[in-house]
Design an enzyme around this catalytic site. Structure first.
Site, PDB file in Angstrom:
ATOM      1  N   HIS A 206       0.965  -1.275  -0.028  1.00  0.00           N
ATOM      2  CA  HIS A 206       0.044   0.079  -0.065  1.00  0.00           C
ATOM      3  C   HIS A 206       0.845   1.299  -0.004  1.00  0.00           C
ATOM      4  O   HIS A 206       0.509   2.346  -0.593  1.00  0.00           O
ATOM      5  CB  HIS A 206      -0.833   0.204   1.282  1.00  0.00           C
ATOM      6  CG  HIS A 206      -2.046  -0.967   1.149  1.00  0.00           C
ATOM      7  ND1 HIS A 206      -2.556  -1.595   2.064  1.00  0.00           N
ATOM      8  CD2 HIS A 206      -2.901  -1.261  -0.077  1.00  0.00           C
ATOM      9  CE1 HIS A 206      -3.775  -2.394   1.667  1.00  0.00           C
ATOM     10  NE2 HIS A 206      -3.753  -2.210   0.514  1.00  0.00           N
ATOM     11  N   CYS A 503      -4.682  -3.343 -14.980  1.00  0.00           N
ATOM     12  CA  CYS A 503      -4.970  -2.596 -14.139  1.00  0.00           C
ATOM     13  C   CYS A 503      -4.217  -2.641 -12.778  1.00  0.00           C
ATOM     14  O   CYS A 503      -4.589  -2.087 -11.745  1.00  0.00           O
ATOM     15  CB  CYS A 503      -6.385  -2.569 -13.671  1.00  0.00           C
ATOM     16  SG  CYS A 503      -6.977  -4.076 -13.134  1.00  0.00           S
TER      17      CYS A 503
END
Length: 572
Positions: A206, A503
Protein backbone atom coordinates in the site's frame (compact mmCIF):
# COMPACT_ATOMS: atom_id res chain seq x y z
CA UNK A 1 5.75 -9.96 31.13
CA UNK A 2 6.90 -6.81 32.91
CA UNK A 3 6.73 -3.70 30.80
CA UNK A 4 7.46 0.00 30.89
CA UNK A 5 7.15 2.94 28.53
CA UNK A 6 10.28 4.24 26.83
CA UNK A 7 11.28 6.36 23.85
CA UNK A 8 13.03 4.49 21.07
CA UNK A 9 15.20 5.84 18.26
CA UNK A 10 17.29 2.95 16.92
CA UNK A 11 18.71 4.70 13.89
CA UNK A 12 22.42 5.28 13.98
CA UNK A 13 24.57 6.49 11.10
CA UNK A 14 28.08 6.23 9.85
CA UNK A 15 30.05 7.73 6.98
CA UNK A 16 29.29 5.98 3.70
CA UNK A 17 30.35 8.72 1.30
CA UNK A 18 29.87 7.67 -2.33
CA UNK A 19 28.50 4.23 -1.50
CA UNK A 20 25.53 3.01 -3.54
CA UNK A 21 22.72 1.11 -1.85
CA UNK A 22 20.34 -1.03 -3.88
CA UNK A 23 16.66 -1.86 -3.50
CA UNK A 24 13.56 -2.58 -5.55
CA UNK A 25 12.47 0.30 -7.81
CA UNK A 26 8.86 1.42 -7.41
CA UNK A 27 8.34 4.98 -8.68
CA UNK A 28 10.76 6.59 -11.15
CA UNK A 29 12.42 9.97 -10.86
CA UNK A 30 15.43 11.39 -9.03
CA UNK A 31 15.71 13.47 -5.86
CA UNK A 32 18.61 14.84 -3.84
CA UNK A 33 18.47 16.10 -0.30
CA UNK A 34 19.01 15.40 3.39
CA UNK A 35 17.54 12.31 4.99
CA UNK A 36 14.69 12.66 7.48
CA UNK A 37 13.26 9.80 9.50
CA UNK A 38 9.90 9.30 11.24
CA UNK A 39 9.65 10.86 14.67
CA UNK A 40 10.18 8.89 17.83
CA UNK A 41 7.36 6.69 18.94
CA UNK A 42 6.37 5.75 22.45
CA UNK A 43 6.77 2.01 22.83
CA UNK A 44 6.45 -0.54 25.58
CA UNK A 45 9.25 -3.03 26.19
CA UNK A 46 9.86 -5.87 28.57
CA UNK A 47 11.92 -4.85 31.60
CA UNK A 48 12.54 -6.00 35.12
CA UNK A 49 10.33 -3.18 36.42
CA UNK A 50 6.61 -3.88 36.38
CA UNK A 51 4.22 -0.94 35.86
CA UNK A 52 1.95 -0.38 38.85
CA UNK A 53 -1.29 -2.31 38.35
CA UNK A 54 -4.58 -0.47 38.03
CA UNK A 55 -6.68 -0.90 41.12
CA UNK A 56 -10.03 -2.59 40.72
CA UNK A 57 -11.85 0.64 41.54
CA UNK A 58 -10.04 2.50 38.72
CA UNK A 59 -10.33 -0.09 35.96
CA UNK A 60 -13.59 1.19 34.49
CA UNK A 61 -12.09 4.67 34.23
CA UNK A 62 -8.91 3.23 32.67
CA UNK A 63 -10.99 1.38 30.11
CA UNK A 64 -12.98 4.53 29.32
CA UNK A 65 -9.73 6.44 28.85
CA UNK A 66 -8.50 3.85 26.36
CA UNK A 67 -11.78 3.67 24.40
CA UNK A 68 -11.92 7.47 24.21
CA UNK A 69 -8.34 7.60 22.91
CA UNK A 70 -9.11 4.99 20.24
CA UNK A 71 -12.14 7.02 19.19
CA UNK A 72 -10.06 10.19 18.88
CA UNK A 73 -7.49 8.42 16.71
CA UNK A 74 -10.19 6.92 14.48
CA UNK A 75 -11.86 10.32 14.08
CA UNK A 76 -8.55 11.95 13.08
CA UNK A 77 -7.91 9.31 10.45
CA UNK A 78 -11.42 9.65 9.04
CA UNK A 79 -10.98 13.41 8.88
CA UNK A 80 -7.80 12.96 6.86
CA UNK A 81 -9.59 10.48 4.60
CA UNK A 82 -12.24 13.09 3.86
CA UNK A 83 -9.53 15.31 2.37
CA UNK A 84 -7.81 12.51 0.45
CA UNK A 85 -8.86 10.45 -2.55
CA UNK A 86 -8.24 7.13 -4.23
CA UNK A 87 -6.00 4.59 -2.53
CA UNK A 88 -4.97 7.12 0.13
CA UNK A 89 -8.57 7.63 1.28
CA UNK A 90 -9.21 3.90 1.20
CA UNK A 91 -6.28 3.01 3.46
CA UNK A 92 -7.02 5.85 5.87
CA UNK A 93 -10.59 4.61 6.30
CA UNK A 94 -9.38 1.03 6.74
CA UNK A 95 -6.85 2.15 9.36
CA UNK A 96 -9.55 4.11 11.20
CA UNK A 97 -11.55 0.91 11.32
CA UNK A 98 -8.62 -0.89 12.95
CA UNK A 99 -8.57 1.70 15.75
CA UNK A 100 -12.11 0.67 16.65
CA UNK A 101 -11.88 -3.00 15.74
CA UNK A 102 -14.05 -4.97 18.13
CA UNK A 103 -11.57 -7.82 18.47
CA UNK A 104 -8.66 -5.53 19.32
CA UNK A 105 -10.73 -3.36 21.66
CA UNK A 106 -12.03 -6.50 23.35
CA UNK A 107 -8.54 -7.92 23.88
CA UNK A 108 -7.32 -4.64 25.38
CA UNK A 109 -10.41 -4.39 27.58
CA UNK A 110 -9.85 -7.89 28.93
CA UNK A 111 -6.29 -7.02 29.93
CA UNK A 112 -7.35 -3.76 31.55
CA UNK A 113 -9.95 -5.76 33.46
CA UNK A 114 -7.14 -7.73 35.09
CA UNK A 115 -5.33 -4.55 36.15
CA UNK A 116 -2.99 -3.94 33.22
CA UNK A 117 -2.58 -0.21 32.46
CA UNK A 118 -4.09 0.87 29.12
CA UNK A 119 -0.78 1.55 27.29
CA UNK A 120 0.70 -1.83 28.23
CA UNK A 121 -2.61 -3.56 27.48
CA UNK A 122 -2.71 -1.97 24.01
CA UNK A 123 0.81 -3.20 23.26
CA UNK A 124 0.18 -6.73 24.58
CA UNK A 125 -3.06 -7.08 22.60
CA UNK A 126 -1.35 -5.78 19.47
CA UNK A 127 1.39 -8.38 19.85
CA UNK A 128 -1.26 -11.10 19.91
CA UNK A 129 -2.97 -9.84 16.76
CA UNK A 130 0.32 -9.13 14.98
CA UNK A 131 1.46 -12.71 15.58
CA UNK A 132 -1.84 -14.00 14.20
CA UNK A 133 -1.75 -11.75 11.12
CA UNK A 134 1.88 -12.66 10.42
CA UNK A 135 1.06 -16.35 10.61
CA UNK A 136 -1.82 -15.90 8.18
CA UNK A 137 0.52 -14.13 5.74
CA UNK A 138 -0.53 -12.52 2.47
CA UNK A 139 -2.73 -9.45 2.69
CA UNK A 140 -3.36 -10.02 6.37
CA UNK A 141 0.37 -9.67 7.08
CA UNK A 142 0.18 -6.17 5.57
CA UNK A 143 -2.08 -5.15 8.43
CA UNK A 144 0.66 -5.61 11.02
CA UNK A 145 2.24 -2.27 10.05
CA UNK A 146 -1.17 -0.60 10.16
CA UNK A 147 -2.05 -2.15 13.52
CA UNK A 148 1.28 -1.13 15.05
CA UNK A 149 0.69 2.38 13.77
CA UNK A 150 -2.77 2.46 15.37
CA UNK A 151 -1.29 1.14 18.62
CA UNK A 152 1.32 3.92 18.70
CA UNK A 153 -1.25 6.62 17.97
CA UNK A 154 -3.65 5.37 20.64
CA UNK A 155 -0.90 4.94 23.24
CA UNK A 156 0.33 8.48 22.53
CA UNK A 157 -3.21 9.78 22.99
CA UNK A 158 -3.64 7.91 26.27
CA UNK A 159 -0.35 9.32 27.56
CA UNK A 160 -1.02 12.84 26.31
CA UNK A 161 1.95 12.67 23.93
CA UNK A 162 2.15 14.22 20.44
CA UNK A 163 0.77 12.03 17.70
CA UNK A 164 3.58 9.98 16.12
CA UNK A 165 4.24 10.16 12.44
CA UNK A 166 6.37 11.66 9.70
CA UNK A 167 8.08 14.96 10.53
CA UNK A 168 7.46 18.08 8.44
CA UNK A 169 10.95 19.15 7.32
CA UNK A 170 12.06 22.75 6.86
CA UNK A 171 13.46 22.00 3.41
CA UNK A 172 12.84 19.43 0.65
CA UNK A 173 14.08 16.14 2.05
CA UNK A 174 14.24 12.39 1.44
CA UNK A 175 12.25 10.20 3.83
CA UNK A 176 13.94 7.02 5.05
CA UNK A 177 12.08 4.52 7.22
CA UNK A 178 12.12 0.83 8.12
CA UNK A 179 8.52 0.84 6.96
CA UNK A 180 5.71 3.34 6.78
CA UNK A 181 2.12 2.97 7.76
CA UNK A 182 -0.13 3.84 4.82
CA UNK A 183 -1.71 6.50 7.04
CA UNK A 184 1.67 8.26 7.16
CA UNK A 185 2.36 7.83 3.45
CA UNK A 186 -1.05 9.23 2.54
CA UNK A 187 -0.26 12.46 4.37
CA UNK A 188 3.08 13.19 2.69
CA UNK A 189 3.60 16.56 1.01
CA UNK A 190 5.46 15.93 -2.29
CA UNK A 191 6.86 19.46 -2.14
CA UNK A 192 8.72 18.67 1.09
CA UNK A 193 9.19 14.88 0.88
CA UNK A 194 10.78 14.57 -2.54
CA UNK A 195 11.61 10.86 -2.36
CA UNK A 196 10.85 7.84 -0.21
CA UNK A 197 12.90 4.76 0.66
CA UNK A 198 12.05 1.91 3.03
CA UNK A 199 14.03 -1.04 4.37
CA UNK A 200 10.95 -3.28 4.33
CA UNK A 201 7.94 -3.54 2.06
CA UNK A 202 7.47 -4.70 -1.50
CA UNK A 203 6.76 -3.11 -4.89
CA UNK A 204 2.99 -3.60 -4.58
CA UNK A 205 2.50 -2.70 -0.91
CA UNK A 206 0.00 0.00 0.00
CA UNK A 207 2.86 2.39 0.76
CA UNK A 208 4.29 1.85 -2.74
CA UNK A 209 0.88 2.31 -4.35
CA UNK A 210 0.28 5.60 -2.53
CA UNK A 211 3.78 6.83 -3.39
CA UNK A 212 2.95 6.25 -7.04
CA UNK A 213 -0.34 8.11 -6.65
CA UNK A 214 1.58 11.06 -5.18
CA UNK A 215 4.29 10.87 -7.84
CA UNK A 216 7.12 10.59 -5.28
CA UNK A 217 10.26 8.66 -6.37
CA UNK A 218 10.29 5.50 -4.30
CA UNK A 219 12.61 2.56 -3.60
CA UNK A 220 11.71 -0.30 -1.24
CA UNK A 221 13.50 -3.30 0.29
CA UNK A 222 16.80 -1.44 0.77
CA UNK A 223 18.56 -3.83 3.14
CA UNK A 224 21.22 -1.41 4.43
CA UNK A 225 18.99 1.62 4.79
CA UNK A 226 19.26 1.74 8.58
CA UNK A 227 22.98 2.60 8.48
CA UNK A 228 22.26 6.01 6.94
CA UNK A 229 21.61 8.61 9.61
CA UNK A 230 19.24 11.56 9.49
CA UNK A 231 20.74 14.65 7.88
CA UNK A 232 22.92 12.68 5.45
CA UNK A 233 22.67 13.92 1.86
CA UNK A 234 21.53 11.23 -0.60
CA UNK A 235 20.63 10.90 -4.26
CA UNK A 236 17.64 8.62 -4.91
CA UNK A 237 17.01 7.11 -8.36
CA UNK A 238 13.53 5.59 -8.24
CA UNK A 239 13.77 4.04 -11.70
CA UNK A 240 17.06 2.26 -11.05
CA UNK A 241 16.26 1.43 -7.41
CA UNK A 242 19.51 2.96 -6.15
CA UNK A 243 20.56 5.40 -3.41
CA UNK A 244 23.95 7.13 -3.48
CA UNK A 245 25.12 8.28 -0.05
CA UNK A 246 26.88 11.67 0.12
CA UNK A 247 27.27 11.98 -3.67
CA UNK A 248 29.15 14.80 -5.33
CA UNK A 249 26.70 17.70 -4.78
CA UNK A 250 27.18 19.28 -8.21
CA UNK A 251 26.75 15.98 -10.02
CA UNK A 252 23.70 15.11 -7.92
CA UNK A 253 22.02 18.44 -8.64
CA UNK A 254 22.77 18.04 -12.33
CA UNK A 255 21.19 14.57 -12.31
CA UNK A 256 18.08 15.90 -10.58
CA UNK A 257 17.86 18.81 -13.02
CA UNK A 258 18.11 16.41 -15.96
CA UNK A 259 15.37 14.29 -14.37
CA UNK A 260 13.24 17.42 -13.93
CA UNK A 261 13.62 18.30 -17.64
CA UNK A 262 12.62 14.77 -18.60
CA UNK A 263 9.54 15.03 -16.38
CA UNK A 264 8.61 18.35 -17.98
CA UNK A 265 8.99 16.84 -21.43
CA UNK A 266 6.82 13.91 -20.45
CA UNK A 267 4.21 16.30 -19.04
CA UNK A 268 3.73 17.63 -22.57
CA UNK A 269 2.25 14.30 -23.69
CA UNK A 270 -1.51 14.66 -24.07
CA UNK A 271 -2.57 11.37 -25.63
CA UNK A 272 -4.27 9.37 -26.92
CA UNK A 273 -2.11 6.32 -26.30
CA UNK A 274 -0.34 4.68 -29.23
CA UNK A 275 3.06 3.36 -30.25
CA UNK A 276 5.33 5.23 -32.64
CA UNK A 277 3.81 3.34 -35.59
CA UNK A 278 0.22 4.10 -34.57
CA UNK A 279 -0.80 0.94 -32.70
CA UNK A 280 -3.51 2.10 -30.29
CA UNK A 281 -3.20 1.44 -26.56
CA UNK A 282 -5.78 2.95 -24.22
CA UNK A 283 -4.19 4.81 -21.28
CA UNK A 284 -6.68 4.76 -18.41
CA UNK A 285 -6.93 5.77 -14.74
CA UNK A 286 -7.50 3.92 -11.48
CA UNK A 287 -10.00 5.80 -9.27
CA UNK A 288 -11.99 5.13 -6.11
CA UNK A 289 -14.56 7.91 -5.79
CA UNK A 290 -15.85 11.13 -7.31
CA UNK A 291 -12.98 13.20 -5.92
CA UNK A 292 -10.27 11.00 -7.40
CA UNK A 293 -12.21 10.70 -10.66
CA UNK A 294 -12.47 14.47 -11.11
CA UNK A 295 -8.78 14.83 -10.26
CA UNK A 296 -7.93 12.15 -12.83
CA UNK A 297 -9.58 14.12 -15.63
CA UNK A 298 -6.69 16.59 -15.40
CA UNK A 299 -4.36 13.80 -16.56
CA UNK A 300 -4.09 12.63 -20.19
CA UNK A 301 -6.23 9.53 -19.69
CA UNK A 302 -8.94 8.20 -21.96
CA UNK A 303 -11.25 6.97 -19.24
CA UNK A 304 -11.24 4.70 -16.20
CA UNK A 305 -9.77 1.21 -16.31
CA UNK A 306 -10.39 0.43 -12.64
CA UNK A 307 -13.05 2.04 -10.48
CA UNK A 308 -12.58 0.50 -7.04
CA UNK A 309 -15.96 0.54 -5.30
CA UNK A 310 -14.87 -0.42 -1.78
CA UNK A 311 -15.05 3.11 -0.32
CA UNK A 312 -18.85 3.00 -0.37
CA UNK A 313 -18.83 -0.12 1.83
CA UNK A 314 -15.91 0.24 4.23
CA UNK A 315 -16.15 1.59 7.77
CA UNK A 316 -19.94 1.57 8.00
CA UNK A 317 -22.24 -0.64 10.09
CA UNK A 318 -24.76 -1.31 7.33
CA UNK A 319 -24.82 -1.93 3.60
CA UNK A 320 -25.10 1.29 1.55
CA UNK A 321 -28.53 1.71 -0.01
CA UNK A 322 -29.28 1.45 -3.71
CA UNK A 323 -29.66 5.24 -3.85
CA UNK A 324 -26.32 5.85 -2.10
CA UNK A 325 -24.45 3.50 -4.39
CA UNK A 326 -26.08 4.80 -7.56
CA UNK A 327 -25.17 8.37 -6.60
CA UNK A 328 -21.51 7.41 -6.13
CA UNK A 329 -21.31 5.53 -9.42
CA UNK A 330 -23.10 8.34 -11.26
CA UNK A 331 -20.63 10.87 -9.83
CA UNK A 332 -17.66 8.95 -11.24
CA UNK A 333 -19.31 8.27 -14.60
CA UNK A 334 -20.26 11.93 -15.02
CA UNK A 335 -16.72 13.06 -14.23
CA UNK A 336 -15.56 11.37 -17.46
CA UNK A 337 -18.49 12.43 -19.61
CA UNK A 338 -19.15 9.28 -21.59
CA UNK A 339 -15.56 8.02 -21.81
CA UNK A 340 -14.69 4.38 -21.12
CA UNK A 341 -15.65 3.33 -17.60
CA UNK A 342 -14.60 -0.03 -16.07
CA UNK A 343 -16.18 -0.69 -12.67
CA UNK A 344 -14.94 -3.45 -10.40
CA UNK A 345 -17.51 -4.95 -8.09
CA UNK A 346 -16.78 -5.12 -4.38
CA UNK A 347 -13.39 -6.59 -3.49
CA UNK A 348 -14.00 -6.99 0.24
CA UNK A 349 -12.92 -9.62 2.71
CA UNK A 350 -9.35 -10.45 3.76
CA UNK A 351 -7.72 -7.12 4.68
CA UNK A 352 -10.94 -5.19 3.94
CA UNK A 353 -13.66 -6.83 6.06
CA UNK A 354 -17.22 -5.53 5.98
CA UNK A 355 -18.69 -4.55 9.34
CA UNK A 356 -22.19 -5.64 8.30
CA UNK A 357 -21.08 -9.14 7.24
CA UNK A 358 -19.99 -11.95 9.53
CA UNK A 359 -16.83 -13.13 7.78
CA UNK A 360 -16.28 -15.83 10.36
CA UNK A 361 -12.81 -17.07 11.24
CA UNK A 362 -10.66 -18.07 8.28
CA UNK A 363 -7.33 -19.83 8.55
CA UNK A 364 -5.98 -17.74 5.67
CA UNK A 365 -8.26 -14.84 4.68
CA UNK A 366 -6.04 -13.85 1.73
CA UNK A 367 -6.99 -17.21 0.19
CA UNK A 368 -10.49 -17.21 1.59
CA UNK A 369 -13.88 -15.61 0.97
CA UNK A 370 -13.01 -12.32 -0.71
CA UNK A 371 -14.04 -10.52 -3.87
CA UNK A 372 -16.70 -12.24 -5.95
CA UNK A 373 -16.72 -15.21 -3.56
CA UNK A 374 -18.80 -13.21 -1.09
CA UNK A 375 -21.72 -13.61 -3.51
CA UNK A 376 -21.90 -17.30 -2.64
CA UNK A 377 -23.14 -16.53 0.88
CA UNK A 378 -24.40 -12.96 0.38
CA UNK A 379 -25.73 -12.76 -3.19
CA UNK A 380 -27.84 -9.74 -2.25
CA UNK A 381 -24.72 -7.57 -1.84
CA UNK A 382 -23.51 -8.16 -5.39
CA UNK A 383 -27.05 -7.99 -6.81
CA UNK A 384 -27.64 -4.66 -5.11
CA UNK A 385 -24.38 -3.30 -6.44
CA UNK A 386 -25.15 -4.37 -10.00
CA UNK A 387 -28.63 -2.84 -9.72
CA UNK A 388 -27.08 0.44 -8.55
CA UNK A 389 -24.57 0.45 -11.42
CA UNK A 390 -27.39 -0.23 -13.87
CA UNK A 391 -29.39 2.68 -12.46
CA UNK A 392 -26.38 5.00 -12.70
CA UNK A 393 -25.85 3.86 -16.27
CA UNK A 394 -29.46 4.59 -17.18
CA UNK A 395 -29.38 8.01 -15.52
CA UNK A 396 -26.18 9.00 -17.34
CA UNK A 397 -26.99 7.38 -20.68
CA UNK A 398 -23.82 5.29 -20.52
CA UNK A 399 -22.88 1.62 -20.69
CA UNK A 400 -20.18 0.86 -18.13
CA UNK A 401 -17.98 -2.21 -18.30
CA UNK A 402 -18.32 -4.20 -15.08
CA UNK A 403 -15.84 -6.79 -13.83
CA UNK A 404 -15.63 -9.14 -10.86
CA UNK A 405 -12.49 -9.71 -8.76
CA UNK A 406 -11.12 -13.09 -7.64
CA UNK A 407 -12.47 -15.22 -10.47
CA UNK A 408 -10.80 -18.63 -10.61
CA UNK A 409 -12.74 -20.59 -13.22
CA UNK A 410 -14.83 -20.36 -16.39
CA UNK A 411 -18.12 -21.30 -14.64
CA UNK A 412 -17.60 -18.43 -12.17
CA UNK A 413 -16.98 -16.07 -15.08
CA UNK A 414 -20.08 -17.29 -16.91
CA UNK A 415 -22.31 -16.89 -13.84
CA UNK A 416 -21.10 -13.33 -13.24
CA UNK A 417 -21.37 -12.38 -16.91
CA UNK A 418 -24.99 -13.53 -17.02
CA UNK A 419 -25.86 -11.28 -14.07
CA UNK A 420 -24.16 -8.28 -15.69
CA UNK A 421 -25.65 -8.75 -19.17
CA UNK A 422 -29.10 -9.18 -17.67
CA UNK A 423 -28.80 -5.54 -16.63
CA UNK A 424 -27.64 -4.33 -20.04
CA UNK A 425 -24.01 -3.82 -19.03
CA UNK A 426 -20.71 -5.06 -20.52
CA UNK A 427 -19.36 -8.08 -18.64
CA UNK A 428 -15.76 -8.81 -17.70
CA UNK A 429 -13.63 -10.39 -15.00
CA UNK A 430 -10.30 -9.83 -13.28
CA UNK A 431 -7.44 -12.21 -14.02
CA UNK A 432 -5.47 -12.25 -10.77
CA UNK A 433 -5.45 -15.93 -9.84
CA UNK A 434 -2.99 -18.18 -11.74
CA UNK A 435 -5.75 -20.69 -12.54
CA UNK A 436 -7.65 -17.96 -14.38
CA UNK A 437 -4.59 -17.16 -16.50
CA UNK A 438 -3.99 -20.83 -17.27
CA UNK A 439 -7.66 -21.24 -18.24
CA UNK A 440 -7.75 -17.93 -20.10
CA UNK A 441 -9.21 -19.33 -23.38
CA UNK A 442 -12.20 -20.80 -21.52
CA UNK A 443 -12.74 -17.67 -19.42
CA UNK A 444 -12.34 -15.26 -22.34
CA UNK A 445 -15.05 -17.22 -24.17
CA UNK A 446 -17.54 -16.32 -21.42
CA UNK A 447 -16.98 -12.55 -21.13
CA UNK A 448 -16.63 -9.37 -23.17
CA UNK A 449 -13.27 -8.30 -21.72
CA UNK A 450 -10.71 -9.20 -19.07
CA UNK A 451 -8.41 -7.09 -16.91
CA UNK A 452 -5.21 -8.45 -15.38
CA UNK A 453 -4.57 -7.42 -11.78
CA UNK A 454 -0.80 -7.80 -11.68
CA UNK A 455 -0.45 -7.08 -7.94
CA UNK A 456 -2.36 -10.16 -6.82
CA UNK A 457 -1.39 -12.25 -9.85
CA UNK A 458 2.27 -11.77 -8.92
CA UNK A 459 1.69 -12.52 -5.24
CA UNK A 460 -0.30 -15.67 -5.90
CA UNK A 461 1.97 -16.91 -8.70
CA UNK A 462 5.13 -16.56 -6.62
CA UNK A 463 3.50 -17.63 -3.31
CA UNK A 464 5.15 -14.59 -1.75
CA UNK A 465 3.78 -11.99 0.67
CA UNK A 466 3.98 -8.68 -1.15
CA UNK A 467 4.89 -6.91 2.11
CA UNK A 468 7.96 -9.04 2.74
CA UNK A 469 11.24 -7.21 2.10
CA UNK A 470 13.04 -10.53 2.01
CA UNK A 471 10.74 -11.62 -0.84
CA UNK A 472 10.60 -8.28 -2.69
CA UNK A 473 12.29 -9.77 -5.75
CA UNK A 474 9.63 -12.50 -5.90
CA UNK A 475 6.79 -9.95 -5.82
CA UNK A 476 8.36 -7.87 -8.58
CA UNK A 477 5.90 -7.78 -11.55
CA UNK A 478 8.91 -8.23 -13.86
CA UNK A 479 9.06 -11.88 -12.78
CA UNK A 480 9.31 -13.85 -16.06
CA UNK A 481 6.76 -16.41 -14.85
CA UNK A 482 4.22 -13.63 -14.31
CA UNK A 483 4.98 -12.16 -17.74
CA UNK A 484 4.46 -15.64 -19.22
CA UNK A 485 0.99 -15.85 -17.62
CA UNK A 486 0.12 -12.40 -18.95
CA UNK A 487 1.22 -13.55 -22.40
CA UNK A 488 -1.17 -16.51 -22.17
CA UNK A 489 -4.10 -14.26 -21.32
CA UNK A 490 -3.24 -11.73 -24.04
CA UNK A 491 -2.95 -14.48 -26.64
CA UNK A 492 -6.37 -15.85 -25.67
CA UNK A 493 -7.84 -12.37 -26.00
CA UNK A 494 -6.16 -11.79 -29.37
CA UNK A 495 -7.62 -14.99 -30.83
CA UNK A 496 -11.18 -13.86 -30.10
CA UNK A 497 -10.75 -10.10 -30.38
CA UNK A 498 -11.43 -9.71 -26.65
CA UNK A 499 -9.87 -6.64 -24.99
CA UNK A 500 -7.20 -7.49 -22.42
CA UNK A 501 -6.26 -4.74 -19.98
CA UNK A 502 -3.79 -4.45 -17.12
CA UNK A 503 -4.87 -2.51 -14.05
CA UNK A 504 -2.14 -3.39 -11.56
CA UNK A 505 0.86 -1.26 -10.63
CA UNK A 506 2.77 -2.85 -13.52
CA UNK A 507 0.79 -0.58 -15.85
CA UNK A 508 2.46 2.47 -14.27
CA UNK A 509 6.02 1.40 -15.18
CA UNK A 510 6.85 2.97 -18.59
CA UNK A 511 9.40 0.30 -19.52
CA UNK A 512 7.15 -2.56 -18.41
CA UNK A 513 4.24 -0.93 -20.25
CA UNK A 514 6.13 -1.43 -23.51
CA UNK A 515 6.61 -5.12 -22.64
CA UNK A 516 2.93 -5.52 -21.78
CA UNK A 517 1.90 -4.01 -25.12
CA UNK A 518 4.36 -6.33 -26.82
CA UNK A 519 2.68 -9.27 -25.09
CA UNK A 520 -0.68 -8.19 -26.55
CA UNK A 521 -2.25 -6.08 -23.79
CA UNK A 522 -4.69 -3.52 -25.25
CA UNK A 523 -5.12 -1.06 -22.36
CA UNK A 524 -3.14 0.11 -19.34
CA UNK A 525 -4.72 1.55 -16.21
CA UNK A 526 -2.81 2.96 -13.25
CA UNK A 527 -2.53 5.96 -10.96
CA UNK A 528 -3.26 9.05 -13.11
CA UNK A 529 0.12 10.53 -12.14
CA UNK A 530 1.81 7.78 -14.19
CA UNK A 531 -0.23 8.24 -17.38
CA UNK A 532 1.96 10.80 -19.14
CA UNK A 533 5.19 8.88 -18.55
CA UNK A 534 3.65 5.65 -19.85
CA UNK A 535 2.06 7.31 -22.88
CA UNK A 536 5.21 9.23 -23.78
CA UNK A 537 7.36 6.10 -23.58
CA UNK A 538 5.03 4.10 -25.82
CA UNK A 539 5.04 6.91 -28.36
CA UNK A 540 8.83 6.53 -28.70
CA UNK A 541 8.82 2.88 -29.80
CA UNK A 542 7.05 0.88 -32.47
CA UNK A 543 5.05 -2.29 -31.92
CA UNK A 544 7.77 -4.59 -33.30
CA UNK A 545 10.26 -3.28 -30.72
CA UNK A 546 7.67 -3.80 -27.97
CA UNK A 547 7.21 -7.38 -29.14
CA UNK A 548 10.95 -7.94 -29.22
CA UNK A 549 11.24 -6.55 -25.68
CA UNK A 550 8.44 -8.83 -24.50
CA UNK A 551 10.04 -11.91 -26.04
CA UNK A 552 13.41 -11.03 -24.52
CA UNK A 553 11.98 -10.36 -21.04
CA UNK A 554 9.97 -13.60 -20.89
CA UNK A 555 13.03 -15.59 -21.92
CA UNK A 556 15.03 -14.48 -18.86
CA UNK A 557 15.19 -16.08 -15.42
CA UNK A 558 14.91 -13.11 -13.03
CA UNK A 559 13.31 -9.64 -12.79
CA UNK A 560 16.59 -7.73 -13.08
CA UNK A 561 17.53 -9.69 -16.17
CA UNK A 562 14.07 -9.09 -17.63
CA UNK A 563 14.44 -5.32 -17.17
CA UNK A 564 17.90 -5.35 -18.75
CA UNK A 565 16.71 -7.45 -21.69
CA UNK A 566 13.77 -5.14 -22.31
CA UNK A 567 15.97 -2.03 -22.22
CA UNK A 568 18.37 -3.57 -24.71
CA UNK A 569 15.57 -4.58 -27.06
CA UNK A 570 13.99 -1.12 -26.85
CA UNK A 571 17.42 0.53 -27.11
CA UNK A 572 16.75 2.80 -24.11
Amino acid sequence: MNQQIREDNPHAGRELGGRELGGTPVVGGKAYGPVVRPGRRMTVEATEVAPPPVSEAERDAELSRFVAAAGVVAARLRERASHASGAAAEVLIATAGLAEDRGWIGAVSKLIGTGTPAPAAAVAATEQFAAMFTKLGGLMAERVTDLNDVRDRVVAEVLGQPEPGVPVPDEPSVLFADDLAPADTAGLDPELITALATRLGGPTSHTAIIARQLGIPCVVAVAELDVVSAGTAVLVDGAAGTIVVEPDPDRARADVEQSRREVEAIAGWTGPGHTADGHEVAILANVADGVSARAATASPVEGVGLFRTELAFLDRPDEPSLDEQAALYREVIEAFGGKKMVIRTLDAGSDKPLKFVDHGTEANPALGVRGNRIAATHPEIRAGQLDAIARAAEETGSTPWVMAPMIASAPEAAEFAAQVRRRGLVAGVMIEIPSAAILAPAIVAEVDFVSIGTNDLTQYTMAADRMSAELAELTDPWQPSVLALIAMVAEAGSRTGTPVGVCGEAAADPLLACVLVGLGVTSLSSAPAAAAAVGAKLAEVDLDRCRAAATAAVATAAPGAARAAAREALRC
